[in-house]
Design a protein around this motif. Structure first.
Motif, PDB file in Angstrom:
ATOM      1  N   ALA A 301     -44.365  72.532  19.641  1.00 43.41           N
ATOM      2  CA  ALA A 301     -42.996  72.920  19.317  1.00 43.41           C
ATOM      3  C   ALA A 301     -42.705  74.338  19.806  1.00 43.41           C
ATOM      4  CB  ALA A 301     -42.760  72.820  17.814  1.00 43.41           C
ATOM      5  N   SER A 302     -43.664  75.245  19.646  1.00 44.85           N
ATOM      6  CA  SER A 302     -43.437  76.626  20.093  1.00 44.85           C
ATOM      7  C   SER A 302     -43.189  76.670  21.592  1.00 44.85           C
ATOM      8  CB  SER A 302     -44.632  77.510  19.719  1.00 44.85           C
ATOM      9  OG  SER A 302     -45.786  77.156  20.475  1.00 44.85           O
ATOM     10  N   ARG A 311     -35.021  81.207  20.456  1.00 49.14           N
ATOM     11  CA  ARG A 311     -35.918  82.261  20.004  1.00 49.14           C
ATOM     12  C   ARG A 311     -36.172  82.202  18.497  1.00 49.14           C
ATOM     13  NH1 ARG A 311     -38.522  83.213  24.119  1.00 49.14           N
ATOM     14  NH2 ARG A 311     -39.496  84.880  22.915  1.00 49.14           N
ATOM     15  N   ARG A 312     -35.154  81.822  17.743  1.00 49.93           N
ATOM     16  CA  ARG A 312     -35.328  81.782  16.286  1.00 49.93           C
ATOM     17  C   ARG A 312     -36.409  80.787  15.902  1.00 49.93           C
ATOM     18  NH1 ARG A 312     -32.518  78.262  12.394  1.00 49.93           N
ATOM     19  NH2 ARG A 312     -32.845  79.093  10.303  1.00 49.93           N
ATOM     20  N   ARG A 313     -36.291  79.572  16.415  1.00 49.60           N
ATOM     21  CA  ARG A 313     -37.279  78.570  16.044  1.00 49.60           C
ATOM     22  C   ARG A 313     -38.632  78.848  16.703  1.00 49.60           C
ATOM     23  NH1 ARG A 313     -32.443  75.780  16.064  1.00 49.60           N
ATOM     24  NH2 ARG A 313     -31.942  74.928  14.006  1.00 49.60           N
ATOM     25  N   TYR A 314     -38.617  79.478  17.852  1.00 50.23           N
ATOM     26  CA  TYR A 314     -39.881  79.895  18.456  1.00 50.23           C
ATOM     27  C   TYR A 314     -40.614  80.851  17.518  1.00 50.23           C
ATOM     28  CZ  TYR A 314     -43.081  82.305  21.641  1.00 50.23           C
ATOM     29  OH  TYR A 314     -44.183  82.863  22.210  1.00 50.23           O
ATOM     30  N   ARG A 315     -39.884  81.812  16.967  1.00 49.14           N
ATOM     31  CA  ARG A 315     -40.511  82.746  16.033  1.00 49.14           C
ATOM     32  C   ARG A 315     -40.978  82.028  14.761  1.00 49.14           C
ATOM     33  NH1 ARG A 315     -36.756  86.595  18.466  1.00 49.14           N
ATOM     34  NH2 ARG A 315     -35.015  85.875  17.203  1.00 49.14           N
ATOM     35  N   GLN A 316     -40.178  81.067  14.308  1.00 53.94           N
ATOM     36  CA  GLN A 316     -40.580  80.317  13.121  1.00 53.94           C
ATOM     37  C   GLN A 316     -41.917  79.606  13.350  1.00 53.94           C
ATOM     38  OE1 GLN A 316     -37.242  77.719  12.432  1.00 53.94           O
ATOM     39  NE2 GLN A 316     -36.280  79.105  10.980  1.00 53.94           N
ATOM     40  N   GLY A 322     -49.404  81.015  12.115  1.00 52.70           N
ATOM     41  CA  GLY A 322     -50.229  82.012  11.433  1.00 52.70           C
ATOM     42  C   GLY A 322     -50.563  81.590  10.017  1.00 52.70           C
ATOM     43  N   GLN A 323     -49.550  81.118   9.282  1.00 51.82           N
ATOM     44  CA  GLN A 323     -49.762  80.699   7.903  1.00 51.82           C
ATOM     45  C   GLN A 323     -50.704  79.504   7.814  1.00 51.82           C
ATOM     46  OE1 GLN A 323     -48.232  81.814   4.600  1.00 51.82           O
ATOM     47  NE2 GLN A 323     -50.178  80.735   4.358  1.00 51.82           N
ATOM     48  N   THR A 345     -40.739  89.452  17.743  1.00 46.73           N
ATOM     49  CA  THR A 345     -39.622  89.890  16.901  1.00 46.73           C
ATOM     50  C   THR A 345     -39.227  91.329  17.182  1.00 46.73           C
ATOM     51  OG1 THR A 345     -41.190  90.490  15.170  1.00 46.73           O
ATOM     52  CG2 THR A 345     -40.164  88.322  15.019  1.00 46.73           C
ATOM     53  N   GLY A 346     -40.209  92.173  17.442  1.00 53.08           N
ATOM     54  CA  GLY A 346     -39.879  93.572  17.634  1.00 53.08           C
ATOM     55  C   GLY A 346     -39.662  94.278  16.313  1.00 53.08           C
ATOM     56  N   ARG A 347     -39.212  93.533  15.318  1.00 50.92           N
ATOM     57  CA  ARG A 347     -39.066  94.068  13.961  1.00 50.92           C
ATOM     58  C   ARG A 347     -39.543  92.951  13.037  1.00 50.92           C
ATOM     59  NH1 ARG A 347     -34.906  92.388  16.279  1.00 50.92           N
ATOM     60  NH2 ARG A 347     -33.384  91.002  15.345  1.00 50.92           N
ATOM     61  N   ALA A 348     -40.629  93.177  12.397  1.00 54.51           N
ATOM     62  CA  ALA A 348     -41.286  92.090  11.663  1.00 54.51           C
ATOM     63  C   ALA A 348     -40.407  91.574  10.542  1.00 54.51           C
ATOM     64  CB  ALA A 348     -42.617  92.581  11.094  1.00 54.51           C
ATOM     65  N   HIS A 349     -40.347  90.286  10.436  1.00 52.62           N
ATOM     66  CA  HIS A 349     -39.712  89.610   9.316  1.00 52.62           C
ATOM     67  C   HIS A 349     -40.443  90.031   8.044  1.00 52.62           C
ATOM     68  CE1 HIS A 349     -38.709  86.244   6.683  1.00 52.62           C
ATOM     69  NE2 HIS A 349     -37.701  85.971   7.485  1.00 52.62           N
ATOM     70  N   ALA A 350     -39.724  90.092   6.927  1.00 53.65           N
ATOM     71  CA  ALA A 350     -40.341  90.572   5.684  1.00 53.65           C
ATOM     72  C   ALA A 350     -41.585  89.766   5.342  1.00 53.65           C
ATOM     73  CB  ALA A 350     -39.324  90.506   4.543  1.00 53.65           C
TER      74      ALA A 350
END
Length: 561
Positions: A301-302, A311-316, A322-323, A345-350
């Motif tokens: 999928a990635s 890009r959004r779903r790629y990051r997901q 990782g999880q 991301t350049g800015r990590a998701h929380a």
């Protein structure tokens, strides 16, 4: 939209725009690009600010598809410069929403947010006047807001678009907005489920099912990709509602259809949903094999989302890789995917930041988890009664076989009258029979042969490099070993025997075409021969159709024996 000194009738421009918008987010951009080439002269036939802005917006999308990112950004800027000269209307709201979607696709999230806010304010002012422009504005806003991770707002605009569509005559638009609304509901349900809000997730999943069902009831013939997406959304809604087992079969079926016919994005989307479902089932059942399958699907999928610019779903997918690797006790792989997520991301998701910090603290525990996962993996592939590989293990082995490179035989072994053993003695005695048969099969097989417990009282023997005569000789030895074993310590009315069916895939000489025969067909053939052995009197080995007269025991290869 109101034209100025137009040389082209507004109706012609509007018709061209609807065709372009319908094709703009299709997975195959060919139709959009062809339509845009055909429409260039029409769009150039007016100097009205609104249509000039549309010309730049559509050119930005064309440049984006061609990978010309600087040119795309320039075209968006030119369109935005004209917005102040456009009237306050549903048509302008649609233009802003479309530009916002172009910007979110380019990962220009701040610009997309500003345009989406302005477009949303304009749609509020036009709510009393249903129109196709207003419907499309809500549609593109919903897609944009989803890309911005504002899923609650994405759901709201999809629902508003559905309300507008219900007031208009085009049943196709109505069906597509229902599909979009169902999809946005279930995506929000997934997010809330992940956050622990199961009650709200189930409500949203139920609403998604209602809307998907309503889409199916319309007199509407969706395109194949839309029909497949509808199936995916329904299965996903079942999952988010807690019906994991009911969702698994339908989702696997639609994935097979998608893999054959759909484009790259839909294949990736389906793989992502199936991966999430398999992960949930794996956690519930402690099934490591399903967890590994989920990771493989996420990797696929990635790649699909990277290839299509989602890009959004790629990051997901990176974050979930990782999880999931962390949950399986694989610290190195988990860190790899989290590093890829952070770099993209350049800015990590929380949540990504939390996971990143936790990973170093948990590293020693993950090493221990890796050891435990290996134990679980072994248990997932091993039959606990006999110690043999189980059916899942057998299927994995069979799936890796390359028939034709060398001879290979399969033998299906079934304990004769096993039900009577359970009924007359006890299930405890029945278990003892199965364990002893397993031991005899293992003991009298050749070195390199593999014995599995397929199901119940049925076993499978894989005989690599064995042509039919060799396989028959080995299986006759196994049959005799069972028939001649000492069963006196068990309370049985008669000795235990087995019936065996054998099938062989011969080696294909170099230069000859290898016929496409999979292991399932080979297994089915062996199973048919087993059935024939049973019908012929049991306690025998069979590899071909039976002759008219059968010996009471022993080898029976039919007329060719």
């Amino acid at each position: 939209m109101t034209t100025g000194p137009a040389r082209v009738a507004p109706g012609v421009l509007q018709a061209a725009l609807w065709r372009l918008l319908d094709a703009s987010d299709a997975e195959d951009p060919t139709r959009f690009l062809d339509l845009l080439d055909e429409s260039d002269a029409v769009l150039a036939g007016t100097d009205d600010p609104s249509w000039t802005a549309w010309r730049h917006a559509l050119a930005a999308r064309r440049a984006q598809l061609a990978g010309e990112h600087e040119r795309s950004a320039d075209e968006v800027s030119a369109a935005r410069d004209l917005l102040d000269r456009c009237p306050v209307s549903s048509e302008t709201a649609l233009l802003m929403a479309y530009l916002a979607h172009v910007e979110v696709t380019a990962d220009h999230l701040d610009h997309a947010m500003l345009l989406a806010v302005d477009a949303s304010l304009l749609t509020d002012g036009q709510a009393a006047q249903p129109s196709r422009a207003l419907l499309q504005a809500h549609r593109w806003l919903s897609l944009t807001l989803s890309g911005l991770d504002l899923e609650e707002l994405a759901v709201a605009h999809a629902a508003l678009g559905h309300q507008v569509a219900a007031a208009l005559p085009d049943v196709g638009d109505h069906g597509r907005l229902l599909l979009l609304s169902a999809r946005q509901h279930v995506e929000l349900a997934q997010t809330l489920r992940r956050r622990g809000d199961s009650e709200r997730a189930e409500e949203l999943a139920g609403e998604a099912l209602v809307r998907a069902s309503a889409a199916r009831e319309l007199d509407w013939r969706p395109e194949q990709a839309e029909a497949d997406l509808l199936d995916v959304v329904q299965a996903w809604a079942l999952m988010c509602g807690g019906d994991l087992d009911d969702a698994l079969g339908p989702l696997r079926r639609v994935r097979r259809s998608v893999q054959r016919e759909a484009g790259v994005w839909l294949r990736g989307y389906t793989d992502l949903v199936l991966a999430r479902l398999l992960t949930a089932v794996a956690k519930r059942d402690g099934d490591v094999v399903l967890g590994e399958e989920a990771i493989d699907l996420l990797v696929d999928a990635s790649g699909a989302f990277a290839a299509t610019g989602d890009r959004r779903r790629y990051r997901q997918t990176l974050l979930e890789l990782g999880q999931d690797n962390a949950d399986l006790g694989r610290p190195a792989e988990a860190l790899h995917w989290l590093e890829a997520y952070r770099a993209d991301t350049g800015r990590a998701h929380a949540r990504g930041r939390e996971m990143w910090a936790e990973m170093f603290v948990r590293r020693s525990r993950l090493r221990e988890a890796e050891r435990q996962a290996a134990v679980l993996r072994r248990h997932a592939l091993e039959d606990p009664l006999t110690g043999l590989g189980n059916r899942r293990s057998a299927e994995r082995r069979l799936g890796a076989l390359r028939l034709g490179e060398e001879p290979l035989s399969l033998a299906v072994v079934d304990v004769d009258r096993f039900k009577e053993v359970n009924d007359e003695a006890s299930h405890t005695q029945g278990d003892a029979v199965l364990r002893r048969v397993a031991d005899l099969l293992r003991e009298h097989s050749r070195t390199g042969d593999e014995v599995y417990r397929w199901a119940g009282d049925e076993f499978l023997v894989v005989l690599p490099t064995a042509a039919e005569p060799q396989a028959m000789a080995v299986m006759e030895r196994l049959r005799s070993a069972v028939a001649e074993a000492d069963w006196s310590d068990l309370a049985l009315s008669e000795a235990v025997t087995v019936s065996i069916g054998v099938a062989t895939a011969p080696a294909v000489p170099a230069g000859q075409v290898n016929p496409v025969v999979g292991w399932k067909a080979l297994f089915d053939t062996a199973d048919l021969h087993l059935f024939s052995a049973k019908r012929g009197g049991r306690n025998r080995v069979r590899a071909h159709a039976p002759p008219e007269t059968l010996p009471p025991t022993g080898v029976d290869q039919g007329e060719s024996a």
